[in-house]
Scaffold this active site. Structure first.
Site, mmCIF file in Angstrom:
data_model
loop_
_atom_site.group_PDB
_atom_site.id
_atom_site.type_symbol
_atom_site.label_atom_id
_atom_site.label_comp_id
_atom_site.label_asym_id
_atom_site.label_seq_id
_atom_site.Cartn_x
_atom_site.Cartn_y
_atom_site.Cartn_z
ATOM 1 N N ILE A 14 -42.911 14.994 -49.023
ATOM 2 C CA ILE A 14 -43.205 14.867 -47.592
ATOM 3 C C ILE A 14 -44.678 15.163 -47.292
ATOM 4 C CG2 ILE A 14 -42.583 17.220 -46.816
ATOM 5 C CD1 ILE A 14 -41.806 13.838 -45.064
ATOM 6 N N SER A 36 -50.450 24.463 -54.267
ATOM 7 C CA SER A 36 -49.247 23.925 -54.890
ATOM 8 C C SER A 36 -49.365 24.235 -56.373
ATOM 9 C CB SER A 36 -49.196 22.406 -54.639
ATOM 10 O OG SER A 36 -47.891 21.914 -54.686
ATOM 11 N N ARG A 37 -48.245 24.566 -57.010
ATOM 12 C CA ARG A 37 -48.333 25.029 -58.391
ATOM 13 C C ARG A 37 -48.850 23.940 -59.320
ATOM 14 N NH1 ARG A 37 -42.249 26.368 -58.835
ATOM 15 N NH2 ARG A 37 -42.428 24.218 -58.128
ATOM 16 N N LYS A 90 -38.897 21.331 -41.684
ATOM 17 C CA LYS A 90 -37.493 21.610 -41.423
ATOM 18 C C LYS A 90 -36.738 21.693 -42.736
ATOM 19 C CE LYS A 90 -35.189 18.610 -42.479
ATOM 20 N NZ LYS A 90 -34.875 17.722 -43.670
ATOM 21 N N ASP A 168 -29.521 18.637 -45.464
ATOM 22 C CA ASP A 168 -30.988 18.503 -45.446
ATOM 23 C C ASP A 168 -31.387 17.305 -44.576
ATOM 24 O OD1 ASP A 168 -33.788 19.170 -46.537
ATOM 25 O OD2 ASP A 168 -33.528 17.066 -47.050
#
Ligand code: NAP
Length: 308
Positions: A14, A36-37, A90, A168
Site C-alpha cells: 500500500i 522499512s526493514r 487501517k 482486512d
C-alpha cells in the site's frame, strides 16, 4: 507555512501503490524518509526501524505507518513520544483498547493521531450518505468478496492473530456502512470460517441492526475467484441504492448517479496536513468495534486449510 515532512514506515504494497503518489500530489506534504526493514526508495534517506529513523534520520514532523496492524501500536507510541504526528493505516489496531493510550498521548502532546479509513473517501460515499439521509431505509446488504491470492499474495500477517483475515478488506465495507447510515449499528450474529491452519477467518457472514431494527447483512469472502465484488445495496422507500467498486460508483435503481476518479489517498493526506496544523486527532473506532464484536459473538467453523 512549511510542508509537513513525512516518513513512511513499512514500505510494502500500500505504501508503494498509494502513499508515495498521494504525498507527492498533495500540497503541504513532503516525503522525507522511509523506514522499512528491507525496502527503500532511491534518493530518500532509509532506515530499518522507527527508532533508527528518529535517532539518525533527517528532521521530520510525521510518520505514516503502513506496517501490518500487529506492530503499529508500538511504532505509533514511539513516534508520538518523540513529538511526531502519526497517521495509521487501517485497521487502526489489533484490538480496540490499545488505541486509548495512543489517543491520550496525542492529546497530551498536542500531536495528531489520524486513524484512516481510506474507503470513506471513495467518491460516491458522501453522495450515498446524503441520499440515504432523506429516505426510509428498509434493509442493507454488503457483498464484499475478493480473491486473497490476487490481492494479498504472500501476506502471512493477515492469517496471524490480529491480522483480521477476511476482515482486512471487510472492515473497509464496515467503515463505509458506519459513515452512510444515519444511526449507529451493532452486530447481532456472526458466522466465521477459519481455515484449519490459520488464526483468522477466510470468510464471514454478519447480521447487524440499529436501534430501529434495520436489517443489515454482510457477506465477506476471501475465496472469490472470477468477478470480484465490493458492493453495498440499500433498499429504501424510494428505490434501491447501490454503492459498488468499494464506494466509487453509486446507482439508484440501476442508473449510475455518481462515478468519479479515485482520490482516496490524496484526500487522506489533505486531511492529515490539515489536522497537523492544530495537532487535532481523528480516531473513529466504530468499524473496528464491529469486527471485534463479530469475533466475540461469532460461531466458528473450521474449513479446509489455506495454502497461499
Ligand atoms: P505489506 O505489503 O505486507 O507491507 C507491509 C510492510 O511492512 C512489509 O512490506 C514490511 O516491509 C513491513 N513489515 C511487515 N512485517 C513487519 C514487522 N513485523 N515489523 C516491522 N515491519 C514489518 O502489507 P500492505 O498490503 O501494504 O498492508 C499494510 C497495511 O495497509 C495493512 O494494515 C492493510 O490493511 C493496509 N492496507 C492495504 C491495502 C492493500 O491494497 N494492500 C489497501 C489499504 C490498506 P519490510 O520488510 O521492508 O520491513
Amino acid at each position: 507555512m512549511t510542508d509537513l515532512r513525512i516518513a513512511i514506515v513499512g514500505f510494502g504494497k500500500i505504501a508503494r501503490d498509494q502513499h508515495v503518489g498521494a504525498i507527492a500530489a498533495v500540497p503541504g506534504a513532503t516525503l522525507a524518509a522511509v523506514a522499512s526493514r528491507n525496502a527503500s526508495l532511491p534518493e530518500l534517506p532509509h532506515f530499518a526501524t522507527v527508532e533508527e529513523l528518529l535517532e539518525k534520520g533527517p528532521p521530520i514532523d510525521a510518520v505514516s505507518l503502513c506496517t501490518p496492524p500487529q506492530v503499529r501500536r508500538a511504532q505509533a507510541a514511539t513516534a508520538l513520544a518523540a513529538g511526531k504526528h502519526v497517521m495509521l493505516e487501517k485497521p487502526p489496531g489489533t484490538g480496540v483498547a490499545e488505541l486509548d493510550p495512543l489517543i491520550a498521548m496525542a492529546r497530551d502532546a498536542k500531536r495528531t493521531l489520524f486513524a484512516t479509513w481510506h474507503s470513506r473517501y471513495a467518491p460516491a460515499v458522501e453522495p450515498a450518505r446524503a441520499w440515504l439521509a432523506s429516505r426510509r431505509i428498509k434493509s442493507v446488504h454488503i457483498n464484499w468478496k475478493e480473491d486473497v491470492r490476487v490481492w494479498h499474495p504472500g501476506q502471512a500477517w493477515i492469517w496471524e492473530p490480529g491480522g483480521l483475515g477476511v476482515f482486512d478488506p471487510g472492515i473497509n465495507a464496515l467503515s463505509i456502512l458506519t459513515r452512510i447510515l444515519p444511526r449507529p449499528v451493532f452486530v447481532t450474529a456472526a458466522e466465521l470460517d477459519f481455515p484449519a491452519n490459520c488464526q483468522a477467518p477466510i470468510a464471514a457472514d454478519l447480521k447487524l441492526t440499529d436501534i430501529g431494527g434495520l436489517a443489515i447483512t454482510a457477506e465477506f469472502d476471501f475465496r472469490q475467484t472470477g468477478p470480484q465484488s465490493w458492493d453495498i445495496v440499500a433498499e429504501t422507500d424510494q428505490g434501491q441504492m447501490t454503492l459498488s467498486r468499494g464506494g466509487r460508483i453509486m446507482a439508484i435503481d440501476g442508473k449510475v448517479v455518481a462515478d468519479a476518479p479515485d482520490q482516496e489517498y490524496r484526500e487522506l493526506y489533505r486531511r492529515f496536513v490539515k489536522l497537523a496544523v492544530t495537532g487535532a486527532s481523528d480516531v473513529d473506532l466504530a468499524p473496528l468495534r464491529l469486527v471485534a464484536d463479530a469475533f466475540l459473538l461469532g460461531r466458528r467453523n473450521i474449513v479446509e486449510p489455506f495454502v497461499d
